[in-house]
Write an enzyme that holds these catalytic residues in place. Structure first.
Site, PDB file in Angstrom:
ATOM      1  N   LYS A   3       0.731  -1.105   0.005  1.00  0.00           N
ATOM      2  CA  LYS A   3       0.174   0.050   0.229  1.00  0.00           C
ATOM      3  C   LYS A   3       0.858   1.101   0.008  1.00  0.00           C
ATOM      4  O   LYS A   3       0.779   2.291  -0.832  1.00  0.00           O
ATOM      5  CB  LYS A   3      -1.065  -0.028   1.188  1.00  0.00           C
ATOM      6  CG  LYS A   3      -1.950   1.089   1.277  1.00  0.00           C
ATOM      7  CD  LYS A   3      -2.960   0.956   2.498  1.00  0.00           C
ATOM      8  CE  LYS A   3      -3.700   2.206   2.857  1.00  0.00           C
ATOM      9  NZ  LYS A   3      -4.499   1.895   3.880  1.00  0.00           N
ATOM     10  N   GLU A  49      10.343  -4.583   4.944  1.00  0.00           N
ATOM     11  CA  GLU A  49      10.355  -5.931   4.386  1.00  0.00           C
ATOM     12  C   GLU A  49      10.150  -6.069   2.829  1.00  0.00           C
ATOM     13  O   GLU A  49      10.830  -6.846   2.140  1.00  0.00           O
ATOM     14  CB  GLU A  49       9.495  -6.956   5.102  1.00  0.00           C
ATOM     15  CG  GLU A  49       9.582  -7.106   6.350  1.00  0.00           C
ATOM     16  CD  GLU A  49       9.096  -5.877   7.412  1.00  0.00           C
ATOM     17  OE1 GLU A  49       8.732  -4.878   6.925  1.00  0.00           O
ATOM     18  OE2 GLU A  49       8.926  -6.248   8.568  1.00  0.00           O
ATOM     19  N   GLY A  85      -4.950  -2.167   5.075  1.00  0.00           N
ATOM     20  CA  GLY A  85      -4.168  -3.313   4.729  1.00  0.00           C
ATOM     21  C   GLY A  85      -4.699  -4.638   4.602  1.00  0.00           C
ATOM     22  O   GLY A  85      -4.941  -5.522   3.920  1.00  0.00           O
ATOM     23  N   ARG A  86      -5.400  -5.028   6.157  1.00  0.00           N
ATOM     24  CA  ARG A  86      -5.768  -6.402   6.513  1.00  0.00           C
ATOM     25  C   ARG A  86      -7.074  -6.277   5.801  1.00  0.00           C
ATOM     26  O   ARG A  86      -7.914  -7.415   6.086  1.00  0.00           O
ATOM     27  CB  ARG A  86      -5.989  -6.564   8.059  1.00  0.00           C
ATOM     28  CG  ARG A  86      -6.368  -5.461   8.703  1.00  0.00           C
ATOM     29  CD  ARG A  86      -6.226  -5.283  10.186  1.00  0.00           C
ATOM     30  NE  ARG A  86      -6.584  -4.284  10.971  1.00  0.00           N
ATOM     31  CZ  ARG A  86      -6.116  -2.996  11.077  1.00  0.00           C
ATOM     32  NH1 ARG A  86      -4.813  -2.693  10.353  1.00  0.00           N
ATOM     33  NH2 ARG A  86      -6.211  -2.054  11.838  1.00  0.00           N
ATOM     34  N   GLU A 139      -5.133  -7.464  15.046  1.00  0.00           N
ATOM     35  CA  GLU A 139      -4.694  -5.747  14.529  1.00  0.00           C
ATOM     36  C   GLU A 139      -5.908  -4.921  14.709  1.00  0.00           C
ATOM     37  O   GLU A 139      -5.412  -3.690  14.800  1.00  0.00           O
ATOM     38  CB  GLU A 139      -3.942  -5.939  13.348  1.00  0.00           C
ATOM     39  CG  GLU A 139      -2.921  -4.930  13.015  1.00  0.00           C
ATOM     40  CD  GLU A 139      -2.105  -5.062  11.812  1.00  0.00           C
ATOM     41  OE1 GLU A 139      -0.934  -5.463  11.755  1.00  0.00           O
ATOM     42  OE2 GLU A 139      -2.529  -5.000  10.646  1.00  0.00           O
ATOM     43  N   HIS A 195      -5.505 -33.877  17.354  1.00  0.00           N
ATOM     44  CA  HIS A 195      -4.400 -34.632  18.045  1.00  0.00           C
ATOM     45  C   HIS A 195      -3.667 -33.920  18.751  1.00  0.00           C
ATOM     46  O   HIS A 195      -2.255 -34.300  18.677  1.00  0.00           O
ATOM     47  CB  HIS A 195      -3.816 -35.296  16.731  1.00  0.00           C
ATOM     48  CG  HIS A 195      -5.066 -36.376  16.223  1.00  0.00           C
ATOM     49  ND1 HIS A 195      -4.985 -37.860  16.620  1.00  0.00           N
ATOM     50  CD2 HIS A 195      -5.980 -36.387  15.479  1.00  0.00           C
ATOM     51  CE1 HIS A 195      -5.941 -38.260  15.941  1.00  0.00           C
ATOM     52  NE2 HIS A 195      -6.663 -37.483  15.139  1.00  0.00           N
ATOM     53  N   LYS A 248       8.025  -0.799  12.807  1.00  0.00           N
ATOM     54  CA  LYS A 248       8.739  -0.477  11.456  1.00  0.00           C
ATOM     55  C   LYS A 248       9.717   0.485  11.883  1.00  0.00           C
ATOM     56  O   LYS A 248      10.996   0.541  11.395  1.00  0.00           O
ATOM     57  CB  LYS A 248       7.594   0.332  10.660  1.00  0.00           C
ATOM     58  CG  LYS A 248       6.886  -0.691   9.924  1.00  0.00           C
ATOM     59  CD  LYS A 248       5.655  -0.180   8.787  1.00  0.00           C
ATOM     60  CE  LYS A 248       5.010  -1.121   8.496  1.00  0.00           C
ATOM     61  NZ  LYS A 248       3.826  -0.563   7.494  1.00  0.00           N
TER      62      LYS A 248
END
Ligand code: G6Q
Length: 542
Positions: A209, A215, A270-271, A356, A387, A507
């Site tokens: 964005k 990263e 973003g999410r 978030e 399990h 960041k």
């Protein structure tokens, strides 16, 4: 409601507290015994999702009181404010319009005097043209070879949605194309993703964005070097890199032709962005028609959320039930348990969406809350979880409400597999709710000393969502369901679900330490003693 009173002072909250005191020791066994019509009473069907919430520790009175709280919180008006483009993301001064991404072409949603729907559809059409070319082998790399590998480089909201959707809808995808997702700054992520790929056949989608995220920009730079090492010509960048961003200037600076940029807007968080151009990799994988079906599914849930009365409103109920356990029973987490292998990344996707968004400790007007907010979401696909961690859910000391997600149809009908899978999901929800008593065990002849160990208390709540099949539309509906459930909770808790200052902190912090790790001469360190020692040790050992 005036925001100067605490949420806990509202009469509707107090009514829930009093109600909780009466209900907290009532067992689901008793609730089911009392009312033979309970399963029908507490199940709903909307937007293709059969939503059974009868195995919750609620009565009709609980639902009424929770809905009263939602009304008192002004949820109805807040939903409308979101859908109509008001700037409800106060700390960033932005509208919140992921719902506009799936609105039909005929809709009108105005932000700053402009109808944004035509812009949404223009980008969708540009994505479609591009996706069709790649799928048809018409998008050629620098050497003339068609693109066969698509690598999405992005992180957080620019990764989790795309990778989840890719995995979920893999079987709708073009198996002739290879998809990889690189997110981590750990070079291993990139190295492993491209190890077996031919640069001449590889397309990178740089999804960011802001186009400034450490990263993603580091991975994108590494990808460019990797491609150019083989292709040996700067001009190759234009054929092997496209960008998804809101930041045209930065995209151009990186060297991607803005012709090959797919835009979105600051009103898409973003999410909440997997239905925007951030979904380009999804569209290339499953094709434009399936992508449109996914949008249509989400839109169906949007419309349901917008108009259905809260008592019949799936996202509102889901959010309210979560709040019931979080704020009254003191439950800290929710387990999301998809009985569908293709949804293996769904819990990870939901973790970002939910935590978030509502992991906040102050209200929108900056006051510390005196109640619990965002829950911890976690999970794994069934039956694998059975399990492993289900033991704690069944017999541990913590109350963990569960979301079971299952589908009547499978893409792979192999022998008895699907019936056995479904037998497991139904059995788990049943066992959690009703447990097994000491009397039952004794009647079965279990030795006295073993009885406590083999007793299952039960009274562990769950929702079972049963859908017809995991189609693109079903995925769209499920995602929108959780998005709006998060919104429901955020609005009642009075927090701002659409900012993420914690992410911004991360960041900034790494940016400060990186030069200290890389400095040639021993740097002067001004951190705490622990951090200083770690930095020194790393410098020695690297
Ligand atoms: C999501 C968050 C965060 C964001 C990433 C990537 O809501 O804001 O996860 O998506 O930090 O940001 P960019 O897309 O700007 O690279």
């Amino acid at each position: 409601m005036t925001d100067t009173t605490s949420l806990r002072d509202l009469p509707e909250w107090k009514a829930l507290e009093a109600h909780y005191a009466k209900l907290k020791d009532v067992h689901l066994r008793e609730l089911f015994a009392r009312d033979p019509g309970r399963a029908e009473k507490f199940s709903l069907e909307a937007a293709g999702i059969y939503f059974d919430y009868s195995k919750h520790r609620i009565t009709a009175g609980t639902v009424n009181r929770l809905c009263d709280l939602a009304e008192a919180a002004g949820l109805r008006e807040k939903i409308e404010a979101m859908f109509t483009g008001e700037r409800i993301n106060l700390t960033e001064g932005r509208a919140v319009l992921h719902t506009a991404l799936r609105a039909p072409k005929s809709a009108t949603i105005v932000v700053d005097g402009e109808n944004v729907v035509p812009r949404v559809h223009a980008v969708l059409e540009k994505m479609e043209t591009f996706a069709r070319k790649v799928r048809a082998g018409e998008w050629k790399g620098h050497t003339g070879k068609p693109v066969k590998n698509v690598v999405n480089i992005g992180i957080g909201g620019s990764d989790l949605g795309p990778v989840m959707a890719y995995e979920a809808l893999k079987d709708y995808g073009d198996r002739g194309l290879t998809f990889r997702f690189v997110s981590n700054i750990d070079g291993t992520d990139f190295a492993e993703a491209v190890m077996d790929l031919d640069p001449a056949e590889t397309l990178f989608i740089v999804a960011s964005k802001t186009f400034t995220t450490l990263e993603t920009m580091t991975n994108a730079g590494t990808a460019r070097a990797w491609a150019l090492k083989a292709l040996k010509d700067e001009a190759a960048v234009a054929r092997h890199f496209v960008a998804v961003s809101t930041n045209a200037a930065k995209v151009a600076e990186f060297g991607v032709d803005t012709e090959n940029m797919f835009g979105f807007w600051d009103w898409v968080g973003g999410r909440y962005s997997m239905f925007s151009a951030i979904g380009l990799s999804t569209m290339i994988a499953i094709g434009p028609e399936h992508f449109r079906e996914m949008l249509a599914g989400a839109y169906e849930m949007d419309e349901h959320y917008r108009v259905a009365p809260f008592e019949e409103n799936l996202p509102a109920l889901m959010g309210l039930l979560g709040l019931w356990y979080n704020d009254f029973f003191g439950a800290q987490s929710i387990a999301v348990l998809p009985y569908e292998q293709y949804l293996k990344r769904f819990p990870a996707y939901l973790q970002q969406l939910t935590m978030e968004s509502n992991g906040k400790r102050v209200t929108l007007d900056g006051r510390a809350v005196d109640y619990q907010t965002g829950q911890i979401y976690w999970g794994e696909p069934g039956t694998n979880g059975q399990h492993s961690f289900y033991q704690l859910i069944h017999q541990g000391t913590k109350l963990i409400p569960c979301d079971f997600i299952a589908f009547s149809k499978t893409r792979h009908r192999l022998g008895r597999h699907h019936d056995l899978l479904m037998a497991n999901v139904f059995a788990q929800a049943e066992a959690l709710a009703f447990g097994k008593t000491a009397e039952e065990l004794k009647a079965e002849g279990v030795k006295d000393w073993l009885v406590p160990h083999r007793t299952f208390e039960g009274n562990r709540p769950s929702t079972t969502m049963l859908l017809d099949a995991l189609t693109p539309a079903a995925l769209g509906r499920l995602v929108a369901l959780y998005e709006h459930s998060v919104f429901t909770q955020g609005m009642i808790w009075r927090v701002g679900p659409f900012d993420q200052w914690g992410v911004e902190l991360g960041k900034a912090l790494a940016g400060r330490i990186a030069p200290e790790l890389e400095a040639k001469d021993e740097p002067r360190l001004n951190h705490d003693g622990s951090t200083n020692a770690l930095i020194r040790r790393y410098r020695k050992e690297r």
